[in-house]
Scaffold this motif. Structure first.
Motif, PDB file in Angstrom:
ATOM      1  N   LYS A  10      31.075  75.802  54.843  1.00  0.00           N
ATOM      2  CA  LYS A  10      31.953  75.550  53.663  1.00  0.00           C
ATOM      3  C   LYS A  10      31.342  75.611  52.378  1.00  0.00           C
ATOM      4  O   LYS A  10      29.976  74.907  52.455  1.00  0.00           O
ATOM      5  CB  LYS A  10      32.498  74.062  53.847  1.00  0.00           C
ATOM      6  N   PRO A  11      31.579  76.205  51.298  1.00  0.00           N
ATOM      7  CA  PRO A  11      30.934  76.169  50.038  1.00  0.00           C
ATOM      8  C   PRO A  11      31.085  74.618  49.572  1.00  0.00           C
ATOM      9  O   PRO A  11      32.100  74.012  49.900  1.00  0.00           O
ATOM     10  CB  PRO A  11      31.556  77.304  49.320  1.00  0.00           C
ATOM     11  N   PRO A  12      30.043  74.431  48.946  1.00  0.00           N
ATOM     12  CA  PRO A  12      30.090  73.007  48.293  1.00  0.00           C
ATOM     13  C   PRO A  12      31.065  72.959  47.114  1.00  0.00           C
ATOM     14  O   PRO A  12      31.162  74.001  46.541  1.00  0.00           O
ATOM     15  CB  PRO A  12      28.862  72.709  47.495  1.00  0.00           C
ATOM     16  N   THR A  13      31.982  71.894  47.352  1.00  0.00           N
ATOM     17  CA  THR A  13      33.071  71.759  46.331  1.00  0.00           C
ATOM     18  C   THR A  13      32.269  70.959  45.012  1.00  0.00           C
ATOM     19  O   THR A  13      31.923  70.037  44.961  1.00  0.00           O
ATOM     20  CB  THR A  13      34.088  70.837  46.844  1.00  0.00           C
ATOM     21  N   ARG A  14      32.515  71.863  43.977  1.00  0.00           N
ATOM     22  CA  ARG A  14      32.095  71.186  42.753  1.00  0.00           C
ATOM     23  C   ARG A  14      33.045  70.944  41.811  1.00  0.00           C
ATOM     24  O   ARG A  14      34.095  71.668  41.787  1.00  0.00           O
ATOM     25  CB  ARG A  14      31.085  72.418  41.968  1.00  0.00           C
ATOM     26  N   PRO A  15      33.019  69.840  40.921  1.00  0.00           N
ATOM     27  CA  PRO A  15      33.995  69.488  40.328  1.00  0.00           C
ATOM     28  C   PRO A  15      34.094  70.570  39.219  1.00  0.00           C
ATOM     29  O   PRO A  15      33.564  71.333  38.707  1.00  0.00           O
ATOM     30  CB  PRO A  15      33.817  68.320  39.724  1.00  0.00           C
ATOM     31  N   MET A  16      35.669  70.912  38.653  1.00  0.00           N
ATOM     32  CA  MET A  16      35.757  71.846  37.822  1.00  0.00           C
ATOM     33  C   MET A  16      35.410  71.319  36.332  1.00  0.00           C
ATOM     34  O   MET A  16      35.313  70.328  36.196  1.00  0.00           O
ATOM     35  CB  MET A  16      37.253  71.945  37.732  1.00  0.00           C
ATOM     36  N   ASN A  60      36.583  75.925  33.001  1.00  0.00           N
ATOM     37  CA  ASN A  60      36.949  76.360  34.142  1.00  0.00           C
ATOM     38  C   ASN A  60      38.606  76.172  33.853  1.00  0.00           C
ATOM     39  O   ASN A  60      39.506  76.936  34.116  1.00  0.00           O
ATOM     40  CB  ASN A  60      36.860  75.753  35.363  1.00  0.00           C
ATOM     41  N   TYR A  74      32.373  68.273  33.164  1.00  0.00           N
ATOM     42  CA  TYR A  74      32.926  68.342  34.478  1.00  0.00           C
ATOM     43  C   TYR A  74      34.297  67.353  34.082  1.00  0.00           C
ATOM     44  O   TYR A  74      34.441  66.396  33.432  1.00  0.00           O
ATOM     45  CB  TYR A  74      32.343  67.636  35.514  1.00  0.00           C
ATOM     46  N   ARG A 126      41.916  63.995  35.628  1.00  0.00           N
ATOM     47  CA  ARG A 126      42.330  65.366  36.446  1.00  0.00           C
ATOM     48  C   ARG A 126      42.998  66.130  35.628  1.00  0.00           C
ATOM     49  O   ARG A 126      43.764  65.877  34.751  1.00  0.00           O
ATOM     50  CB  ARG A 126      42.983  64.967  37.607  1.00  0.00           C
TER      51      ARG A 126
END
Ligand SMILES: [Zn+2]
Length: 80
Positions: A4-10, A14, A46, A67
């Motif tokens: 799984k690709p690491p989930t980085r915060p947006m 972005n 972020y 968010r």
């Protein structure tokens, strides 16, 4: 099995690329929430970090969760 690709915060940059220029800020202490214009914040911030700079307008709490405000997104081609 692909890892799984690491989930980085947006980041805010972005988010803006996705047509969203506002954040929903929710106070974790009193549950007050508000839409905040993110234009004044730098693009490399972020999304979850933006809340650390905010103070709740109701209880002055500093535990703010942010968010992207997807409901305010301007989607090109969708018409208005
Ligand atoms: Zn609050």
């Amino acid at each position: 099995m692909a890892p799984k690709p690491p989930t980085r915060p947006m980041t805010l940059a972005n988010m803006r690329e996705n047509g969203v220029r506002w954040l929903i800020a929710t106070c974790l202490d009193c549950k007050h929430s508000a839409d905040v214009d993110a234009d004044a914040l730098a693009g490399e911030v972020y999304v979850p970090e933006a809340g650390r700079r905010m103070v709740c307008s109701k209880c002055e709490g500093r535990r703010i969760e942010t968010r992207p405000a997807w409901h305010r997104a301007k989607r090109p081609g969708m018409g208005e």
